[in-house]
Motif scaffolding. Structure first.
Motif, short mmCIF file in Angstrom:
data_model
loop_
_atom_site.label_atom_id
_atom_site.label_comp_id
_atom_site.label_asym_id
_atom_site.label_seq_id
_atom_site.Cartn_x
_atom_site.Cartn_y
_atom_site.Cartn_z
N LEU A 1 0.72 -1.19 0.00
CA LEU A 1 -0.05 0.06 0.07
C LEU A 1 1.05 1.14 0.17
O LEU A 1 0.56 2.37 -0.70
CB LEU A 1 -0.88 0.06 1.16
N VAL B 1 -0.17 5.12 6.05
CA VAL B 1 -1.27 3.99 5.68
C VAL B 1 -1.86 3.83 6.91
O VAL B 1 -3.23 3.85 7.09
CB VAL B 1 -0.93 2.78 4.89
N ASN C 1 -3.94 8.07 2.87
CA ASN C 1 -4.68 6.91 3.17
C ASN C 1 -5.16 6.73 4.71
O ASN C 1 -6.36 6.87 4.68
CB ASN C 1 -3.94 5.45 3.11
N PHE D 1 -9.90 9.20 2.72
CA PHE D 1 -11.22 8.86 3.22
C PHE D 1 -11.30 8.83 4.73
O PHE D 1 -10.15 8.94 5.15
CB PHE D 1 -11.78 7.60 2.77
N ASN E 1 -12.34 6.55 8.01
CA ASN E 1 -12.91 5.25 8.33
C ASN E 1 -14.28 5.10 8.22
O ASN E 1 -14.92 3.98 7.77
CB ASN E 1 -12.27 4.55 9.53
N PHE F 1 -13.43 -5.35 8.08
CA PHE F 1 -12.34 -4.45 7.55
C PHE F 1 -11.16 -4.91 7.79
O PHE F 1 -11.02 -5.27 8.71
CB PHE F 1 -12.62 -3.22 8.08
N ALA G 1 -7.07 -5.26 5.19
CA ALA G 1 -6.57 -4.61 4.07
C ALA G 1 -5.36 -5.15 3.98
O ALA G 1 -4.81 -5.89 4.90
CB ALA G 1 -6.45 -3.21 4.32
C1 BEZ Z 1 -6.10 2.58 8.34
O1 BEZ Z 1 -5.41 2.15 8.98
O2 BEZ Z 1 -6.56 3.72 8.24
C2 BEZ Z 1 -6.26 1.88 6.97
C3 BEZ Z 1 -5.45 0.90 6.51
C4 BEZ Z 1 -5.36 0.28 5.39
C5 BEZ Z 1 -6.54 0.53 4.58
C6 BEZ Z 1 -7.34 1.41 5.01
C7 BEZ Z 1 -7.09 2.14 6.04
#
Ligand code: BEZ
Length: 387
Positions: A43, A101, A124, A144, A146, A224, A226
């Motif tokens: 990512l 991220v 992110n 965005f 969450n 959720f 990722a």
């Molecule tokens: C986050 O920790 O905010 C996150 C990590 C990966 C994808 C989307 C959000």
């Protein structure tokens, strides 16, 4: 006498010079604080690629200044985050930080950015607090909160007529807030969450939790995950015999940048996200072609967010001819801009978060195909933000 006056004048100029005053023509130092190792490594790489692609398209400059990059691997480790961001600001003297991220790491970064007034572009991490109680004139997000994809998927799952849902995620800000957003919309639509299941980040020991899902027999599951964790979860869900029995829905990170590794186990899954593979707009097609040519890779949502972090920064810096000390003018320019994103044009809300459409996507032949709009021009409520 003359010398003394000059010395006084020089001292006065220094006293009123903004922190990090910039020599004319100096390079813009960009600190990239992203994961290069661990479950989110891919990512971080996509974000960096996207950011650099936009800069290259601008002839290597933003706000008229050449760019110098300084990189730090944040390892998605919140315990190391404050030290890492302080190094970039105090040791490397960066003008702007781009990262990161992981929500927990981003919250530590936002605190330091707010305290020091350093420009921070979040490409992110969705931590609601960053554009909530921690919001600031110098902090922007190109991605965005969450809350947003969770909320969008909650609306969809309720409309599909599911009544009883189990949620499963990592126990940290992103997982908790994604589930909270989902619940808000799902319960508004008449649904009920039977149980919230979780495991610590970045754990992938899903077996006991999948057994519990099987015994709870919900109508559907919301999740959720990722990166590497999402790959393993989708594969384990299928291997446990749940695919085809209990529909699995997710925030779109579940299947973004992961489909090659997930293979057939991801086919048919529905997710909600602010990007999809088959938008087929001239803007997105041009972006995808340029990205594929440059990196010999297909872009994903993370690449788009990196690209748009650079676009937003360019808007701000062009308004002040590259002078990063002019925070109020930078913020004003970004707030009134329309960002020409591959995802579709978006604006930013008063708390500096994108106002954007969330696509309902289905995995079809290894692609996140857009099959409609899950939530139109969804605004993050920015709860607790006072600017
Ligand atoms: C986050 O920790 O905010 C996150 C990590 C990966 C994808 C989307 C959000």
């Amino acid at each position: 006498m003359k010398t003394t006056l000059l010395a006084v004048a020089a001292a006065a100029t220094l006293a009123f010079a903004p922190a990090h005053a910039q020599a004319p023509g100096s390079k813009l130092k960009v600190g990239l604080m992203l994961p290069a190792t661990g479950t989110f490594a891919a990512l971080g790489n996509a974000i960096e690629n996207g950011f650099k692609l936009y800069v290259t398209e601008q002839g290597g400059k933003l706000g008229g200044r050449d760019i110098e990059y300084v990189k730090v691997d944040d390892e998605s480790d919140p315990a190391k985050a404050t030290d890492n961001v302080n190094k970039l600001i105090k040791r490397d003297n960066v003008d702007v930080i781009v990262g990161t991220v992981h929500s927990g790491v981003a919250m530590a970064m936002a605190k330091v950015a707010k305290d020091t007034g350093t420009l921070l572009m979040v490409p992110n991490a969705g931590a609601d607090a960053v554009t909530g109680p921690m919001c600031a004139q110098n902090i922007f997000r190109s991605s965005f909160t969450n809350y947003q994809p969770g909320y969008a998927m909650g609306e969809v799952v309720a409309k599909k007529g599911h009544k009883n849902v189990v949620t499963i995620t990592w126990k940290y800000a992103a997982g908790d807030e994604s589930v909270k957003g989902f619940k808000e919309a799902f319960e508004k639509g008449g649904g009920k969450v039977l149980k919230d299941l979780s495991l610590p980040f970045p754990g992938v020991e899903f077996q006991a939790l999948l057994t519990e899902i099987a015994s709870l027999k919900p109508d559907a599951v919301y999740t959720f995950f990722a990166g590497g964790g999402a790959v393993k979860f989708v594969k384990d869900y299928a291997a446990a015999g749940l695919k085809g029995k209990i529909p699995l829905y997710g925030a779109g990170f579940l299947t973004d940048g992961t489909l090659e590794a997930q293979g057939a186990d991801a086919e048919g899954l529905f997710t909600a996200l602010h990007y999809a593979d088959s938008l087929n707009t001239p803007r997105d097609n041009a972006f995808r072609l340029a990205y594929a040519k440059t990196y010999k890779l297909q872009p994903d949502v993370y690449a788009v967010q990196g690209y748009d972090a650079a676009q937003m920064l360019a808007v701000g810096l062009n308004a002040v001819k590259g002078d990063t000390t002019k925070k109020a003018e930078i913020a004003a320019a970004i707030r009134k801009a329309k960002i020409d994103s591959p995802r579709g044009a978006f604006t930013v809300s008063a708390n500096h978060n994108p106002v954007q459409d969330f696509y309902l996507r289905q995995v079809v032949k290894g692609e996140n195909k857009s099959v409609g709009i899950a939530s139109k021009a969804l605004v993050d409520p920015g709860r607790g933000c006072k600017m």
